[in-house]
Design an enzyme around this catalytic site. Structure first.
Site, PDB file in Angstrom:
ATOM      1  N   GLY A 102       4.712 -35.377  -5.002  1.00 41.63           N
ATOM      2  CA  GLY A 102       6.029 -35.993  -4.849  1.00 41.63           C
ATOM      3  C   GLY A 102       6.596 -35.964  -3.456  1.00 41.63           C
ATOM      4  O   GLY A 102       7.776 -36.264  -3.268  1.00 41.63           O
ATOM      5  N   SER A 114      -0.371 -12.156  -0.066  1.00 41.17           N
ATOM      6  CA  SER A 114       0.862 -12.058   0.717  1.00 41.17           C
ATOM      7  C   SER A 114       1.924 -11.167   0.081  1.00 41.17           C
ATOM      8  O   SER A 114       2.978 -10.948   0.669  1.00 41.17           O
ATOM      9  CB  SER A 114       1.445 -13.451   0.963  1.00 41.17           C
ATOM     10  OG  SER A 114       1.776 -14.075  -0.260  1.00 41.17           O
ATOM     11  N   LYS A 135       8.212 -20.796   1.971  1.00 33.92           N
ATOM     12  CA  LYS A 135       8.746 -19.476   1.606  1.00 33.92           C
ATOM     13  C   LYS A 135      10.134 -19.248   2.207  1.00 33.92           C
ATOM     14  O   LYS A 135      11.037 -18.711   1.550  1.00 33.92           O
ATOM     15  CB  LYS A 135       7.788 -18.382   2.072  1.00 33.92           C
ATOM     16  CG  LYS A 135       6.451 -18.379   1.324  1.00 33.92           C
ATOM     17  CD  LYS A 135       5.515 -17.317   1.879  1.00 33.92           C
ATOM     18  CE  LYS A 135       4.198 -17.294   1.123  1.00 33.92           C
ATOM     19  NZ  LYS A 135       3.251 -16.297   1.629  1.00 33.92           N
TER      20      LYS A 135
END
Length: 800
Positions: free
Chosen positions: A363, A683, A726
């Site tokens: 998208g 992470s 993030k």
């Protein structure tokens, strides 16, 4: 029956036969192979040559029992037995004497014996009816004999001249083709007139079948004769034209038209020679041959390709930039790359096409930006969807000799585009599969290699086709599933998630006007304030792109159109807080910082396919025996990160003020909420480490801090990916400070300006250096231990 009077029951050998029946008054030849059948023949020959033949119910049964045989059969006399030298099969000729029914079947030595009772014919009650049926059967049999052509003269005379209904019925039943169960039915019927009546029906059916068979045979023969005649005449025509010197194809307009089209293309000698050779082969094919259809299809495909046709490019950089800005908001990297391509084309027109790969979440406008590039360059556009393709022939095509063969998707796309220099969009290249039919990604290696794709060979064409002028634009959601050799041939351009502010501009300038027009609304009939659009983005969507946002705006337009059409209102203006009437209860709640600092509760940052997420980590420590439990649907990499963090803490136990044997006396539980969602990746290592330190030392973690980074056994912090997504998630949640690895400092240049203004970034290369940033206070070391954990962090100033 002069030789054998069968008027009372007698015991005789039994021979079960498969698929055939014997009728009284007829002779039959059949082969015998089974040991039990040979034993029955041997016993009969040693006595008076009399044997009882009965049919098997199932011909597949090799060793039949009493239940597998019909009880009604025929008493026969063995006339002759022929044994072939070197073969186990014997040929037997028998003469049918009378009907009989067997009982008390027993097996003696190697064959069956049974008590056989005669079944005499029942006397006719209406002789006139029997005579009429006899004549009817004789007439039908004569017609059947004429149609089938395989009736013996002897049996025909027996039926036509016969006066006994019983005898005629038995001869007829033996002479015509009947199913085994139909023959058995006739054998079991004691009244001759009923046998004749059934035979009339059977004969009428066989006559109809014979007529249909004759019609089919005649039609087939006619077609064969016509084809042979046309072939002979065509060969004569070729010979006459050759003698008269009237040209290669004479008056054949179709072949002459093919030749004109081939010569008009002005192709290079190799291609032109190949096409003319195929045309000559077509000229030699007879009319209607399958090979001719294959060659026609091949020539049609070749002549439809745009061998020498090219679009006139627009090399105006300013115009191209304006078109790209009109179609898309943001995406500066992609637009800049297109402008660079145009600039180079303007300076070096002979430059070959390239291969761009747009990678990003769903998208985010990958396919639409490719379409805008075609419009900006004034090139034709062809789109090829690769999702789910797992057959190499889909790319390279099938050999033209196969039935239903066709060229591959690349050549088909060129055929649709109609030019040699289109923009070819290859959607979902990361969804290619491979199986026993080949690997389509390997077939794309030649397509994307600019050094060799000027002579790309499709299996169907068998000709070199130039793809060097094509600008290939591929789209993918991830690079992980794209093979390394294929990835090496593409220039990767990453499209990251949209920020909420970018989504606001896209909704205002593109999506809302598009949906208003689609639903027949004017700009005055539906208005949404900026705050209302922000609410749609925050409370009703959670995605990287804008697909769901467009669907939600479409839902608002539908509700508005319904209200206006029903006369409820003339226009709608929606402000913040007024969306529940149109979209229902909000689907998502905005993540906010916690009301207070808590022990063992840390906020990490994660990347998902729909953008960034804030990932909470909860750690609890209770007295126990040293068990470490991990929950939350974690992958192997995350579990390894937890073990690495635990080892680091054990190595720093004195500096952190912990007992040296804490890992033996305490149970530790690490939990990631939303346990139904799979989680993996390195992470979260720093997040788990800080949560463990907080839970073990009892020091709360600052609620306004989020962090991301991979941890090693020595506490080093290694770089991670997806920083842009993030940090967007951190800003949405209300986090003020974000801890990132020192090696990711260079990636801050790519962070959105709004995010850089809202957050304070702290970079570090070791866990020891961020304890005072993440925790509300520093852990107290035990006396006699080494130096206290110090701070070697760097607060990066990115405010503007």
């Amino acid at each position: 029956m002069d030789e054998f009077q069968f008027v009372q029951s007698r015991r005789m050998p039994v021979l079960p036969i498969r698929g055939i029946s014997v009728f009284p008054g007829t002779m039959l030849t059949f082969d015998v192979e089974r040991a039990a059948s040979k034993a029955a023949l041997h016993m009969a020959m040693n006595r008076d040559q009399i044997i009882f033949l009965t049919a098997q119910k199932d011909a597949a049964v090799e060793e039949p029992k009493e239940k597998d045989m019909y009880h009604v059969g025929t008493v026969c006399k063995i006339k002759q037995i022929l044994r072939t030298p070197g073969s186990k099969t014997s040929r037997v000729l028998v003469d049918g004497l009378a009907r009989g029914t067997m009982s008390h079947l027993t097996k003696r030595t190697a064959c069956y014996l049974a008590e056989v009772t005669p079944v005499p014919d029942v006397e006719e009650e209406n002789p006139v009816l029997a005579e009429a049926l006899l004549r009817r059967c004789a007439g039908l049999y004569a017609e059947y004999a004429e149609l089938s052509g395989n009736v013996s003269q002897e049996s025909f005379l027996y039926v036509v001249t016969g006066q006994e209904p019983a005898y005629v019925a038995d001869v007829l039943a033996q002479s015509i083709y009947l199913k085994p169960e139909e023959k058995q039915r006739l054998l079991e019927e004691p009244m001759p007139s009923r046998r004749l009546e059934a035979l009339c029906g059977f004969l009428e059916r066989e006559i109809q079948i014979a007529k249909i068979d004759q019609t089919i045979t005649a039609g087939t023969q006619e077609r064969v004769n016509r084809s042979q005649r046309e072939f002979y005449l065509r060969e004569q025509l070729h010979a006459i034209q050759s003698e008269l010197g009237e040209g290669e194809f004479g008056d054949d307009e179709e072949l002459s038209e093919y030749r004109k089209k081939i010569l008009a293309l002005h192709l290079n000698s190799e291609i032109e020679e190949k096409l003319l050779k195929e045309l000559n082969r077509l000229a030699k094919q007879p009319m209607g041959s399958s090979e001719g259809s294959v060659l026609r299809n091949y020539l049609d495909v070749c002549l439809e390709l745009p061998w020498n046709q090219r679009s006139e490019e627009t090399l105006d950089i300013n115009k191209a930039r304006k078109i790209l800005d009109e179609d898309h908001y943001g995406l500066d990297k992609v637009k800049e790359r297109v402008i660079e391509f145009l600039a180079v084309r303007q300076l070096t027109p002979e430059m070959k096409g390239g291969v761009l790969c747009l990678v990003g979440p769903p998208g985010t406008g990958k396919t639409s930006i490719a379409m805008s590039v075609a419009r900006a360059l004034n090139r034709k556009l062809c789109r090829v969807s690769l999702g789910g393709v797992h057959d190499e022939a889909e790319i390279r095509g099938h050999r033209k000799t196969y039935i239903g063969s066709m060229p591959g998707r690349i050549i088909t796309g060129m055929q649709q585009a109609g030019t040699m220099n289109p923009v070819m969009v290859l959607d979902e290249i990361d969804k290619l599969g491979s199986d026993y039919k080949g690997d389509p990604s390997s077939a794309l290696l030649e397509v994307f290699d600019t050094e060799q794709n000027d002579k790309f060979r499709d299996n169907f064409l068998e000709l070199p086709f130039d793809l060097s002028e094509v600008l290939f634009i591929t789209t993918a959601n991830t690079l992980d599933t794209i093979p390394r050799p294929l990835r090496d041939r593409m220039e990767i351009i990453e499209l990251s998630s949209y920020t909420d502010e970018e989504k606001l501009h896209i909704a205002k300038d593109h999506l809302l006007p598009k949906q208003r027009k689609k639903h027949g609304l004017k700009s005055t009939q539906l208005k949404l304030s900026n705050d209302a659009i922000r609410e749609v983005i925050a409370l009703y969507t959670r995605e990287s792109g804008v697909r769901v946002l467009e669907r939600e705006l479409a839902a608002v337009c539908r509700k508005t159109a319904t209200r206006i059409a029903s006369g409820e209102c003339k226009s709608v203006s929606i402000k913040a807080g007024g969306l529940e009437k149109y979209l229902g209860v909000p689907r998502y709640n905005q993540d906010l910082i916690y009301p207070k600092d808590e022990i063992g509760l840390v906020r990490g940052l994660a990347w998902t396919s729909v953008g960034g997420e804030v990932l909470d980590v909860e750690v609890s420590v209770i007295p126990g025996t040293g068990k470490v439990e991990l929950t939350g649907n974690l992958g192997d990499v995350m579990k390894e990160s937890a073990r690495a963090a635990m080892t680091y803490i054990r190595s720093r136990s004195e500096l952190l003020g912990l007992e040296s044997d804490f890992y033996k006396t305490k149970d530790i539980h690490i939990h990631f909420p939303e346990g139904a969602v799979p989680k993996d990746g390195p992470s979260a290592g720093i997040t788990m480490c800080i949560g463990l330190i907080s839970a073990l030392t009892g020091i709360p973690v600052r609620r306004d801090v989020a962090m991301t980074g991979e941890i090693t056994l020595r506490g080093r912090i290694l770089p991670i990916g997806g920083l842009k997504e993030k940090t967007m998630a951190a800003m949405r949640t209300g986090v003020q400070t974000v801890i990132i690895p020192a090696e990711n400092e260079k990636d801050l240049e790519d962070i959105d300006p709004d995010v850089r203004k809202a957050l304070n970034f702290v970079t570090t290369d070791h866990v020891d250096h961020i304890l005072d940033v993440a925790l509300c206070e520093m852990p107290k070391k035990k006396r006699g231990s080494g130096s206290k954990p110090g701070r070697k962090t760097k607060s990066v100033e990115v405010r503007q």
